[in-house]
Design a protein around this motif. Sequence first.
Motif, PDB file in Angstrom:
ATOM      1  N   ALA A  14      -7.337 -76.626 -44.100  1.00 24.26           N
ATOM      2  CA  ALA A  14      -8.595 -77.303 -44.433  1.00 24.26           C
ATOM      3  C   ALA A  14      -8.999 -78.247 -43.310  1.00 24.26           C
ATOM      4  O   ALA A  14     -10.164 -78.260 -42.882  1.00 24.26           O
ATOM      5  CB  ALA A  14      -8.458 -78.057 -45.752  1.00 24.26           C
ATOM      6  N   ALA A  15      -8.061 -79.032 -42.802  1.00 22.66           N
ATOM      7  CA  ALA A  15      -8.362 -79.961 -41.712  1.00 22.66           C
ATOM      8  C   ALA A  15      -8.857 -79.212 -40.479  1.00 22.66           C
ATOM      9  O   ALA A  15      -9.799 -79.654 -39.809  1.00 22.66           O
ATOM     10  CB  ALA A  15      -7.133 -80.797 -41.377  1.00 22.66           C
ATOM     11  N   ILE A  51      -2.332 -85.097 -42.634  1.00 20.95           N
ATOM     12  CA  ILE A  51      -2.600 -84.236 -41.493  1.00 20.95           C
ATOM     13  C   ILE A  51      -3.614 -84.963 -40.607  1.00 20.95           C
ATOM     14  O   ILE A  51      -4.644 -85.451 -41.086  1.00 20.95           O
ATOM     15  CB  ILE A  51      -3.171 -82.864 -41.922  1.00 20.95           C
ATOM     16  CG1 ILE A  51      -2.191 -82.130 -42.830  1.00 20.95           C
ATOM     17  CG2 ILE A  51      -3.529 -82.023 -40.695  1.00 20.95           C
ATOM     18  CD1 ILE A  51      -0.847 -81.806 -42.199  1.00 20.95           C
ATOM     19  N   CYS A  52      -3.314 -85.023 -39.317  1.00 19.81           N
ATOM     20  CA  CYS A  52      -4.203 -85.662 -38.351  1.00 19.81           C
ATOM     21  C   CYS A  52      -4.988 -84.586 -37.609  1.00 19.81           C
ATOM     22  O   CYS A  52      -4.440 -83.546 -37.243  1.00 19.81           O
ATOM     23  CB  CYS A  52      -3.384 -86.490 -37.357  1.00 19.81           C
ATOM     24  SG  CYS A  52      -4.363 -87.224 -36.034  1.00 19.81           S
ATOM     25  N   LEU A  53      -6.249 -84.862 -37.372  1.00 18.75           N
ATOM     26  CA  LEU A  53      -7.148 -83.954 -36.676  1.00 18.75           C
ATOM     27  C   LEU A  53      -7.765 -84.699 -35.504  1.00 18.75           C
ATOM     28  O   LEU A  53      -8.355 -85.768 -35.675  1.00 18.75           O
ATOM     29  CB  LEU A  53      -8.248 -83.500 -37.646  1.00 18.75           C
ATOM     30  CG  LEU A  53      -9.407 -82.703 -37.093  1.00 18.75           C
ATOM     31  CD1 LEU A  53      -8.947 -81.307 -36.710  1.00 18.75           C
ATOM     32  CD2 LEU A  53     -10.516 -82.622 -38.127  1.00 18.75           C
ATOM     33  N   ASP A  54      -7.604 -84.165 -34.302  1.00 20.11           N
ATOM     34  CA  ASP A  54      -8.227 -84.719 -33.098  1.00 20.11           C
ATOM     35  C   ASP A  54      -9.102 -83.610 -32.533  1.00 20.11           C
ATOM     36  O   ASP A  54      -8.584 -82.631 -31.982  1.00 20.11           O
ATOM     37  CB  ASP A  54      -7.153 -85.141 -32.101  1.00 20.11           C
ATOM     38  CG  ASP A  54      -7.733 -85.735 -30.832  1.00 20.11           C
ATOM     39  OD1 ASP A  54      -8.909 -86.140 -30.843  1.00 20.11           O
ATOM     40  OD2 ASP A  54      -7.015 -85.784 -29.831  1.00 20.11           O
ATOM     41  N   GLU A  68     -12.710 -77.464 -30.743  1.00 18.70           N
ATOM     42  CA  GLU A  68     -11.258 -77.340 -30.623  1.00 18.70           C
ATOM     43  C   GLU A  68     -10.599 -78.532 -31.297  1.00 18.70           C
ATOM     44  O   GLU A  68     -10.992 -79.670 -31.071  1.00 18.70           O
ATOM     45  CB  GLU A  68     -10.853 -77.289 -29.157  1.00 18.70           C
ATOM     46  CG  GLU A  68      -9.366 -77.109 -28.958  1.00 18.70           C
ATOM     47  CD  GLU A  68      -8.987 -77.049 -27.487  1.00 18.70           C
ATOM     48  OE1 GLU A  68      -7.984 -76.396 -27.202  1.00 18.70           O
ATOM     49  OE2 GLU A  68      -9.671 -77.663 -26.653  1.00 18.70           O
ATOM     50  N   SER A  69      -9.608 -78.245 -32.123  1.00 16.98           N
ATOM     51  CA  SER A  69      -8.920 -79.289 -32.881  1.00 16.98           C
ATOM     52  C   SER A  69      -7.427 -79.262 -32.592  1.00 16.98           C
ATOM     53  O   SER A  69      -6.807 -78.194 -32.640  1.00 16.98           O
ATOM     54  CB  SER A  69      -9.126 -79.079 -34.386  1.00 16.98           C
ATOM     55  OG  SER A  69     -10.485 -79.049 -34.700  1.00 16.98           O
ATOM     56  N   ARG A  70      -6.877 -80.423 -32.309  1.00 19.29           N
ATOM     57  CA  ARG A  70      -5.427 -80.556 -32.230  1.00 19.29           C
ATOM     58  C   ARG A  70      -4.969 -81.050 -33.596  1.00 19.29           C
ATOM     59  O   ARG A  70      -5.573 -81.946 -34.172  1.00 19.29           O
ATOM     60  CB  ARG A  70      -5.024 -81.533 -31.131  1.00 19.29           C
ATOM     61  CG  ARG A  70      -5.447 -81.035 -29.762  1.00 19.29           C
ATOM     62  CD  ARG A  70      -4.987 -81.903 -28.611  1.00 19.29           C
ATOM     63  NE  ARG A  70      -5.249 -83.310 -28.850  1.00 19.29           N
ATOM     64  CZ  ARG A  70      -4.505 -84.300 -28.349  1.00 19.29           C
ATOM     65  NH1 ARG A  70      -3.472 -84.050 -27.575  1.00 19.29           N
ATOM     66  NH2 ARG A  70      -4.810 -85.548 -28.600  1.00 19.29           N
ATOM     67  N   LEU A  71      -3.900 -80.452 -34.119  1.00 19.78           N
ATOM     68  CA  LEU A  71      -3.414 -80.756 -35.467  1.00 19.78           C
ATOM     69  C   LEU A  71      -2.036 -81.387 -35.399  1.00 19.78           C
ATOM     70  O   LEU A  71      -1.170 -80.935 -34.637  1.00 19.78           O
ATOM     71  CB  LEU A  71      -3.368 -79.466 -36.292  1.00 19.78           C
ATOM     72  CG  LEU A  71      -4.698 -78.733 -36.420  1.00 19.78           C
ATOM     73  CD1 LEU A  71      -4.481 -77.308 -36.897  1.00 19.78           C
ATOM     74  CD2 LEU A  71      -5.622 -79.489 -37.356  1.00 19.78           C
ATOM     75  N   ILE A  78       1.528 -79.975 -34.427  1.00 24.86           N
ATOM     76  CA  ILE A  78       1.949 -78.747 -35.118  1.00 24.86           C
ATOM     77  C   ILE A  78       1.082 -77.545 -34.761  1.00 24.86           C
ATOM     78  O   ILE A  78       1.404 -76.434 -35.136  1.00 24.86           O
ATOM     79  CB  ILE A  78       1.968 -78.925 -36.651  1.00 24.86           C
ATOM     80  CG1 ILE A  78       0.629 -79.428 -37.152  1.00 24.86           C
ATOM     81  CG2 ILE A  78       3.122 -79.813 -37.076  1.00 24.86           C
ATOM     82  CD1 ILE A  78       0.487 -79.424 -38.654  1.00 24.86           C
ATOM     83  N   GLY A  79      -0.047 -77.753 -34.050  1.00 23.87           N
ATOM     84  CA  GLY A  79      -0.862 -76.605 -33.682  1.00 23.87           C
ATOM     85  C   GLY A  79      -2.278 -76.970 -33.298  1.00 23.87           C
ATOM     86  O   GLY A  79      -2.597 -78.141 -33.066  1.00 23.87           O
ATOM     87  N   ARG A  80      -3.120 -75.928 -33.262  1.00 24.01           N
ATOM     88  CA  ARG A  80      -4.526 -76.088 -32.877  1.00 24.01           C
ATOM     89  C   ARG A  80      -5.416 -75.200 -33.732  1.00 24.01           C
ATOM     90  O   ARG A  80      -4.991 -74.166 -34.205  1.00 24.01           O
ATOM     91  CB  ARG A  80      -4.740 -75.705 -31.414  1.00 24.01           C
ATOM     92  CG  ARG A  80      -4.111 -76.677 -30.452  1.00 24.01           C
ATOM     93  CD  ARG A  80      -4.491 -76.345 -29.030  1.00 24.01           C
ATOM     94  NE  ARG A  80      -3.850 -77.266 -28.121  1.00 24.01           N
ATOM     95  CZ  ARG A  80      -4.419 -78.346 -27.603  1.00 24.01           C
ATOM     96  NH1 ARG A  80      -5.664 -78.641 -27.903  1.00 24.01           N
ATOM     97  NH2 ARG A  80      -3.761 -79.133 -26.781  1.00 24.01           N
ATOM     98  N   GLY A  81      -6.650 -75.625 -33.849  1.00 21.76           N
ATOM     99  CA  GLY A  81      -7.675 -74.815 -34.475  1.00 21.76           C
ATOM    100  C   GLY A  81      -8.840 -74.681 -33.517  1.00 21.76           C
ATOM    101  O   GLY A  81      -9.159 -75.627 -32.792  1.00 21.76           O
TER     102      GLY A  81
END
Length: 90
Positions: A14-15, A51-54, A68-71, A78-81
């Motif tokens: 979701a984030a 969960i943090c979203l940058d 682009e999101s760093r998670l 833990i990953g990217r979106g």
Amino acid sequence: MASTSLSPLRRTLAAADFGNGVSSVLPWGRYFFINTDLTVTLHGDPVGEWICLDAATYPEHSGIGLAESRLFDQSGPIGRGTQTLLLGTR
């Protein structure tokens, strides 16, 4: 009764989908920026409630952009979106 709480993985997914909205760089009233896809790549299992979203958005004059999101979870990255964006004027 079924539980309404979300698993860490569901929270993370979701984030990742929020990246386009929270990192918009174009005025909402003048432009639309529709995410046409969502790709999430995780290199670890999310843990915990938070969960943090940058996120950052990169618009191009061609009418295509990228969000682009760093998670992160409580332990760290833990990953990217990524979201491909269709851009245009209203």
